[in-house]
Design an enzyme around this catalytic site. Structure first.
Site, PDB file in Angstrom:
ATOM      1  N   LYS A 195       0.895  -1.271  -0.002  1.00 46.98           N
ATOM      2  CA  LYS A 195      -0.075  -0.074   0.111  1.00 46.98           C
ATOM      3  C   LYS A 195       0.914   1.406   0.028  1.00 46.98           C
ATOM      4  CE  LYS A 195      -0.448  -0.019   5.077  1.00 46.98           C
ATOM      5  NZ  LYS A 195      -1.020  -0.636   6.024  1.00 46.98           N
TER       6      LYS A 195
ATOM      7  N   TYR B 182      11.872  32.013   1.199  1.00 45.38           N
ATOM      8  CA  TYR B 182      10.858  32.814   1.580  1.00 45.38           C
ATOM      9  C   TYR B 182      10.608  33.214   2.946  1.00 45.38           C
ATOM     10  CZ  TYR B 182       8.686  30.855  -2.814  1.00 45.38           C
ATOM     11  OH  TYR B 182       8.404  30.572  -4.158  1.00 45.38           O
TER      12      TYR B 182
HETATM   13  C1  LIG Z   1      -0.151  -1.785   6.976  1.00 47.54           C
HETATM   14  C2  LIG Z   1      -0.762  -2.798   7.604  1.00 47.54           C
HETATM   15  C3  LIG Z   1       0.297  -3.970   7.708  1.00 47.54           C
HETATM   16  C4  LIG Z   1       1.851  -3.964   7.776  1.00 47.54           C
HETATM   17  O1  LIG Z   1       2.164  -3.442   8.898  1.00 47.54           O
HETATM   18  P1  LIG Z   1       3.838  -3.214   9.015  1.00 47.54           P
HETATM   19  O2  LIG Z   1       3.779  -2.490  10.486  1.00 47.54           O
HETATM   20  O3  LIG Z   1       4.263  -2.380   8.304  1.00 47.54           O
HETATM   21  O4  LIG Z   1       4.554  -4.581   8.927  1.00 47.54           O
HETATM   22  C5  LIG Z   1      -0.590  -5.125   8.254  1.00 47.54           C
HETATM   23  N1  LIG Z   1      -1.792  -5.258   8.415  1.00 47.54           N
HETATM   24  C6  LIG Z   1      -2.707  -4.178   8.051  1.00 47.54           C
HETATM   25  C7  LIG Z   1      -4.005  -4.700   8.418  1.00 47.54           C
HETATM   26  C8  LIG Z   1      -2.176  -2.912   7.779  1.00 47.54           C
HETATM   27  O5  LIG Z   1      -2.873  -2.087   7.866  1.00 47.54           O
END
Ligand SMILES: *Cc1c(COP(=O)(O)O)cnc(C)c1O
Length: 362
Positions: free
Chosen positions: A37, A256
């Protein structure tokens, strides 16, 4: 050598090494879901997902349906879990053969109303209080789904697996998840597969790896704990270049809002990366340094949208020289997060998709 603009290096060897390290905590038959993601934590989802596909990773996960559609459109064939589908996403989920997280009755009703055939993952809330059904929903779930549903996995998410001071909270979550699983199995007269652990869960609670684990930050090289600094290797490096150097004299200002006013002569280098690229404006005013020819140069004045200024007084450098913002040797996303008052996750995922990604594969 003269460098061209800002770029991110994606080191696939480090990615492989992180997967191998995580595997040391897992049984050989535990499946691995890699989370891609948020632009694969800033690393580039297509490249990374292709690599996972070639490396015998079992599953991918994205947050939103559009991220899954993009992966399918680029030819990724691994099963893909969509962690946070929205009410109206199911036509796309069905068309692109994605697997939704079903986390509420509102979503479930819409999913069932069109008799989609895609398998899905049923999420339970065990204490994070984000998405998911509760243990008391099991009877009603059975009424909605019956025995022939397409439930592929039960899952939940730990809220503090990285914090060993919160061990009892995590154990409570695990015990509740076990209880829910038993209740589901009894109610539906079958043994469901399940997944629970994220990266820190794998490192700290590997007894509960069940059928699959979900890892994000670990594969990208961060372990949420200094113990793992030696073990994980950051996959992503962020580098840039000196576009221009000029001198300012006493009384001159830089940037700025006249964010810096010189009290003596200074040499100022202009770097083509700004807060639109993910370098927080809070890191201006000398709060952080970047590396030029093995020397540290502090930010000067306010960080702009597309560029920032470094004080290179006394630093041997010229226009076209390399600037290292983060890498595994000088300063990592975790180090920058410490300065910015945040965590590696936010530093990585803030990196704009407009930055060019270069693959290092050796
Ligand atoms: C983002 C996410 C993960 C991954 O977590 P990490 O700490 O990056 O390993 C696993 N499960 C869910 C439901 C998530 O939203």
């Amino acid at each position: 050598m003269s460098y061209q603009g800002t770029y991110i290096e994606i080191n696939l060897k480090n990615l492989k090494s992180n997967i191998d390290f995580l595997k040391k905590h897992l049984n050989p038959n535990t499946k691995i879901m890699c989370v891609v993601k948020a632009f694969a934590y800033g690393a580039d989802p297509i490249t990374i997902s292709n690599f996972f596909q070639k490396s015998n990773i079992d599953y991918l996960a994205v947050a939103y349906t559009s991220e899954g559609v993009e992966l399918r459109s680029s030819g990724i064939e691994l099963p893909i879990l969509v962690l946070h589908p929205q009410f109206d996403d199911f036509d796309l989920i069905d068309k692109y053969n994605l697997e939704p997280n079903i986390y509420s009755f509102r979503i479930l009703k819409n999913f069932l109303s069109k008799s989609y055939k895609v398998p899905f993952h049923l999420k339970f809330n065990t204490g994070l209080n984000r998405l998911g059904f509760k243990i008391n929903d099991v009877e009603k779930l059975y009424q909605f789904l019956g025995e022939n549903s397409n439930i592929k996995y039960l899952f939940s998410h730990l809220g503090a697996s990285d914090d060993l001071n919160e061990k009892s909270h995590t154990i409570d979550q695990i015990e509740l998840f076990e209880l829910i699983s038993k209740k589901m199995n009894t109610m539906f007269s079958k043994v469901f597969k399940k997944h629970l652990l994220n990266t820190s869960g794998i490192l700290n609670y590997s007894d509960y790896q069940y059928d699959m684990v979900r890892t994000g930050i670990g594969v990208y090289g961060y372990g949420n704990d200094s113990v793992y600094k030696e073990k994980f290797k950051p996959v992503l490096s962020l580098k840039s270049v000196i576009s221009q150097i000029h001198e300012v004299k006493k009384g001159d200002s830089v940037g700025y809002n006249r964010g810096f006013i010189a009290e003596k002569k200074h040499k100022i280098a202009i770097i083509p990366i700004g807060h639109a690229d993910g370098i927080s404006r809070n890191l201006g005013q000398g709060k952080i340094s970047f590396y030029i020819n093995n020397q540290k140069a502090k930010t000067v004045g306010n960080i702009c949208m597309d560029m920032l200024m470094l004080d290179v007084s006394g630093i041997k450098c010229e226009e076209g020289d390399l600037v290292i913002i983060m890498d595994e040797y000088n300063q990592t996303a975790e180090d920058i997060g410490d300065v910015a008052g945040t965590i590696s996750y936010e530093i990585l995922t803030a990196l704009s998709s407009r930055i060019k990604r270069i693959i290092i594969d050796a």
